[in-house]
Design a protein around this motif. Structure first.
Motif, PDB file in Angstrom:
ATOM      1  N   MET A  96      22.327  46.243 -67.478  1.00  0.00           N
ATOM      2  CA  MET A  96      21.918  45.638 -66.288  1.00  0.00           C
ATOM      3  C   MET A  96      23.033  44.344 -65.956  1.00  0.00           C
ATOM      4  O   MET A  96      23.255  44.308 -64.906  1.00  0.00           O
ATOM      5  CB  MET A  96      20.463  45.536 -65.981  1.00  0.00           C
ATOM      6  N   LEU A  97      22.964  43.687 -67.117  1.00  0.00           N
ATOM      7  CA  LEU A  97      23.889  42.474 -67.021  1.00  0.00           C
ATOM      8  C   LEU A  97      25.339  43.092 -66.679  1.00  0.00           C
ATOM      9  O   LEU A  97      25.959  42.564 -65.988  1.00  0.00           O
ATOM     10  CB  LEU A  97      23.631  41.822 -68.255  1.00  0.00           C
ATOM     11  N   ARG A  98      25.755  43.624 -67.760  1.00  0.00           N
ATOM     12  CA  ARG A  98      27.208  44.284 -67.559  1.00  0.00           C
ATOM     13  C   ARG A  98      27.583  45.040 -66.178  1.00  0.00           C
ATOM     14  O   ARG A  98      28.431  44.599 -65.475  1.00  0.00           O
ATOM     15  CB  ARG A  98      27.333  45.194 -68.464  1.00  0.00           C
ATOM     16  N   ALA A  99      26.472  45.655 -65.556  1.00  0.00           N
ATOM     17  CA  ALA A  99      26.459  46.410 -64.274  1.00  0.00           C
ATOM     18  C   ALA A  99      26.833  45.236 -63.158  1.00  0.00           C
ATOM     19  O   ALA A  99      27.417  45.318 -62.266  1.00  0.00           O
ATOM     20  CB  ALA A  99      25.476  47.384 -64.039  1.00  0.00           C
ATOM     21  N   ALA A 100      25.868  44.293 -63.087  1.00  0.00           N
ATOM     22  CA  ALA A 100      25.879  43.204 -62.290  1.00  0.00           C
ATOM     23  C   ALA A 100      27.073  42.392 -62.172  1.00  0.00           C
ATOM     24  O   ALA A 100      27.666  42.088 -61.343  1.00  0.00           O
ATOM     25  CB  ALA A 100      24.751  42.324 -62.355  1.00  0.00           C
ATOM     26  N   VAL A 101      27.763  42.162 -63.587  1.00  0.00           N
ATOM     27  CA  VAL A 101      29.019  41.442 -63.446  1.00  0.00           C
ATOM     28  C   VAL A 101      29.965  41.965 -62.908  1.00  0.00           C
ATOM     29  O   VAL A 101      30.869  41.668 -62.305  1.00  0.00           O
ATOM     30  CB  VAL A 101      29.232  41.035 -65.107  1.00  0.00           C
ATOM     31  N   LYS A 102      30.009  43.407 -63.273  1.00  0.00           N
ATOM     32  CA  LYS A 102      31.147  44.404 -62.923  1.00  0.00           C
ATOM     33  C   LYS A 102      31.138  44.694 -61.239  1.00  0.00           C
ATOM     34  O   LYS A 102      32.233  44.653 -60.472  1.00  0.00           O
ATOM     35  CB  LYS A 102      30.921  45.885 -63.597  1.00  0.00           C
ATOM     36  N   ALA A 103      29.746  44.758 -60.866  1.00  0.00           N
ATOM     37  CA  ALA A 103      29.777  44.898 -59.320  1.00  0.00           C
ATOM     38  C   ALA A 103      29.892  43.574 -58.718  1.00  0.00           C
ATOM     39  O   ALA A 103      29.788  43.488 -57.307  1.00  0.00           O
ATOM     40  CB  ALA A 103      28.215  45.536 -59.007  1.00  0.00           C
ATOM     41  N   THR A 162      28.076  41.024 -58.270  1.00  0.00           N
ATOM     42  CA  THR A 162      26.798  40.733 -57.174  1.00  0.00           C
ATOM     43  C   THR A 162      26.628  39.087 -57.346  1.00  0.00           C
ATOM     44  O   THR A 162      27.136  38.470 -58.335  1.00  0.00           O
ATOM     45  CB  THR A 162      25.493  41.283 -57.571  1.00  0.00           C
ATOM     46  N   GLU A 163      26.026  38.386 -56.802  1.00  0.00           N
ATOM     47  CA  GLU A 163      25.600  36.947 -56.881  1.00  0.00           C
ATOM     48  C   GLU A 163      25.301  36.784 -58.307  1.00  0.00           C
ATOM     49  O   GLU A 163      25.599  35.767 -58.733  1.00  0.00           O
ATOM     50  CB  GLU A 163      24.710  36.446 -55.617  1.00  0.00           C
ATOM     51  N   VAL A 164      24.159  37.508 -58.756  1.00  0.00           N
ATOM     52  CA  VAL A 164      23.463  37.048 -59.872  1.00  0.00           C
ATOM     53  C   VAL A 164      24.511  37.495 -61.167  1.00  0.00           C
ATOM     54  O   VAL A 164      24.686  37.119 -62.007  1.00  0.00           O
ATOM     55  CB  VAL A 164      22.263  38.110 -59.964  1.00  0.00           C
ATOM     56  N   GLY A 165      25.361  38.784 -60.590  1.00  0.00           N
ATOM     57  CA  GLY A 165      26.418  39.089 -61.635  1.00  0.00           C
ATOM     58  C   GLY A 165      27.378  37.968 -61.928  1.00  0.00           C
ATOM     59  O   GLY A 165      27.796  37.750 -63.155  1.00  0.00           O
ATOM     60  N   ARG A 166      27.799  37.220 -60.972  1.00  0.00           N
ATOM     61  CA  ARG A 166      28.837  36.138 -60.988  1.00  0.00           C
ATOM     62  C   ARG A 166      28.243  35.202 -61.892  1.00  0.00           C
ATOM     63  O   ARG A 166      29.023  34.318 -62.693  1.00  0.00           O
ATOM     64  CB  ARG A 166      29.181  35.585 -59.503  1.00  0.00           C
ATOM     65  N   LYS A 167      26.902  34.721 -61.546  1.00  0.00           N
ATOM     66  CA  LYS A 167      26.239  33.706 -62.321  1.00  0.00           C
ATOM     67  C   LYS A 167      26.070  33.890 -63.815  1.00  0.00           C
ATOM     68  O   LYS A 167      26.447  33.060 -64.532  1.00  0.00           O
ATOM     69  CB  LYS A 167      24.778  33.334 -61.776  1.00  0.00           C
ATOM     70  N   VAL A 191      28.040  32.088 -67.209  1.00  0.00           N
ATOM     71  CA  VAL A 191      27.249  31.717 -68.502  1.00  0.00           C
ATOM     72  C   VAL A 191      27.778  32.310 -69.784  1.00  0.00           C
ATOM     73  O   VAL A 191      27.935  31.715 -70.669  1.00  0.00           O
ATOM     74  CB  VAL A 191      25.631  31.925 -68.246  1.00  0.00           C
ATOM     75  N   MET A 192      28.066  33.554 -69.521  1.00  0.00           N
ATOM     76  CA  MET A 192      28.520  34.541 -70.857  1.00  0.00           C
ATOM     77  C   MET A 192      29.885  33.868 -71.072  1.00  0.00           C
ATOM     78  O   MET A 192      30.265  33.760 -72.247  1.00  0.00           O
ATOM     79  CB  MET A 192      28.451  35.878 -70.414  1.00  0.00           C
ATOM     80  N   GLU A 193      30.782  33.746 -70.157  1.00  0.00           N
ATOM     81  CA  GLU A 193      31.862  33.252 -70.610  1.00  0.00           C
ATOM     82  C   GLU A 193      32.146  31.727 -71.199  1.00  0.00           C
ATOM     83  O   GLU A 193      32.887  31.453 -72.067  1.00  0.00           O
ATOM     84  CB  GLU A 193      33.182  33.153 -69.228  1.00  0.00           C
ATOM     85  N   ALA A 194      30.993  31.107 -70.849  1.00  0.00           N
ATOM     86  CA  ALA A 194      31.023  29.764 -71.521  1.00  0.00           C
ATOM     87  C   ALA A 194      30.553  29.970 -72.899  1.00  0.00           C
ATOM     88  O   ALA A 194      30.089  28.847 -73.658  1.00  0.00           O
ATOM     89  CB  ALA A 194      29.887  28.814 -70.675  1.00  0.00           C
ATOM     90  N   SER A 206      20.040  32.880 -69.037  1.00  0.00           N
ATOM     91  CA  SER A 206      18.809  32.223 -68.840  1.00  0.00           C
ATOM     92  C   SER A 206      17.761  33.494 -68.134  1.00  0.00           C
ATOM     93  O   SER A 206      18.234  34.388 -67.901  1.00  0.00           O
ATOM     94  CB  SER A 206      18.729  31.242 -67.975  1.00  0.00           C
ATOM     95  N   ASP A 207      16.546  33.221 -68.532  1.00  0.00           N
ATOM     96  CA  ASP A 207      15.496  34.013 -68.066  1.00  0.00           C
ATOM     97  C   ASP A 207      15.517  34.227 -66.644  1.00  0.00           C
ATOM     98  O   ASP A 207      15.429  35.366 -66.196  1.00  0.00           O
ATOM     99  CB  ASP A 207      14.085  33.521 -68.232  1.00  0.00           C
ATOM    100  N   ASP A 208      15.922  33.157 -65.871  1.00  0.00           N
ATOM    101  CA  ASP A 208      16.075  33.250 -64.491  1.00  0.00           C
ATOM    102  C   ASP A 208      17.218  34.257 -64.028  1.00  0.00           C
ATOM    103  O   ASP A 208      16.601  35.439 -62.899  1.00  0.00           O
ATOM    104  CB  ASP A 208      16.271  31.703 -63.763  1.00  0.00           C
ATOM    105  N   ILE A 209      18.121  34.262 -64.598  1.00  0.00           N
ATOM    106  CA  ILE A 209      19.022  35.041 -64.373  1.00  0.00           C
ATOM    107  C   ILE A 209      18.817  36.524 -64.838  1.00  0.00           C
ATOM    108  O   ILE A 209      19.020  37.692 -63.696  1.00  0.00           O
ATOM    109  CB  ILE A 209      20.539  34.857 -65.025  1.00  0.00           C
ATOM    110  N   VAL A 210      18.242  36.614 -65.884  1.00  0.00           N
ATOM    111  CA  VAL A 210      18.026  38.130 -66.219  1.00  0.00           C
ATOM    112  C   VAL A 210      16.792  38.535 -65.381  1.00  0.00           C
ATOM    113  O   VAL A 210      16.842  39.706 -64.860  1.00  0.00           O
ATOM    114  CB  VAL A 210      17.371  38.195 -67.701  1.00  0.00           C
TER     115      VAL A 210
END
Length: 196
Positions: free
Chosen positions: A34-41, A43-48, A52-55, A60-64
């Protein structure tokens, strides 16, 4: 049918989840996927999550939670879903309950695959041998030291969910040391009772 599969690493959750996907026609929701799909798409959450992952930090739990919530709203989840690898902690379990309640939903059942930890080491080493023999890549967690560390992490953070869901009358245990087909039959019997 909305369910969670619980159990230590190597207990067969992934194998059983895939069989349930095929039988029930509901998706298996893996937080990693789901994280990979949100990043690829994007989405607002995916960009957040991407930031975080690039850093090099843990998401965080909030993002998940936001990604899981977004995914549960998808059309293919209307008939249910299997949560895989989530929740992992009591805090995440509370978040899942609140998120589902806000959507007018609840879990039907939590299936715990009960296994013998010592036998599991043999099982994962055998899986690694079979992969090598077939010329397939060996999972990096298929060695005794890594497994031992993952097991400690499981008992420290995830095993408390067993009591949590037992207290909510959602937990059903299945003997995960049976053959794969026997485990599948046991889970199907649990689900038939849960929906009766």
């Amino acid at each position: 049918m909305r369910l969670i599969l619980l159990g230590p690493p190597g207990a067969g959750k992934g194998t059983q989840a895939q069989r349930l996907v095929d039988k029930l026609g509901i998706p298996q929701l893996s937080t990693g996927d789901m994280l990979r799909a949100a990043v690829k798409a994007q989405t607002e959450v995916g960009r957040k999550a991407k930031a975080v992952m690039e850093a090099g930090e843990l998401v965080s739990d909030d993002i998940v939670n936001a990604i899981v919530s977004e995914r549960i709203d998808a059309a293919d989840c209307q008939r249910g879903f299997i949560l895989d690898g989530y929740p992992r902690t009591l805090q995440q379990a509370d978040s899942v309950n609140a998120m589902l309640a806000a959507k007018g939903l609840s879990l039907d059942v939590v299936v715990e695959l009960v296994v013998d930890d010592k036998a599991m080491v043999g099982r994962i080493l055998k899986r690694a041998e079979e992969a090598r023999a077939a010329g397939e890549p060996v999972r990096k967690d298929d060695n005794a030291e890594v497994y031992d560390e993952r097991l400690r992490e499981y008992y420290k953070k995830t095993a408390p969910l067993i009591g949590y869901y037992y207290a909510k009358d959602k937990l059903v245990t299945v003997d995960g040391m049976q053959s794969i087909d026997a485990v599948t039959k046991s889970i199907e019997a649990v689900l038939a009772t849960a929906t009766a």
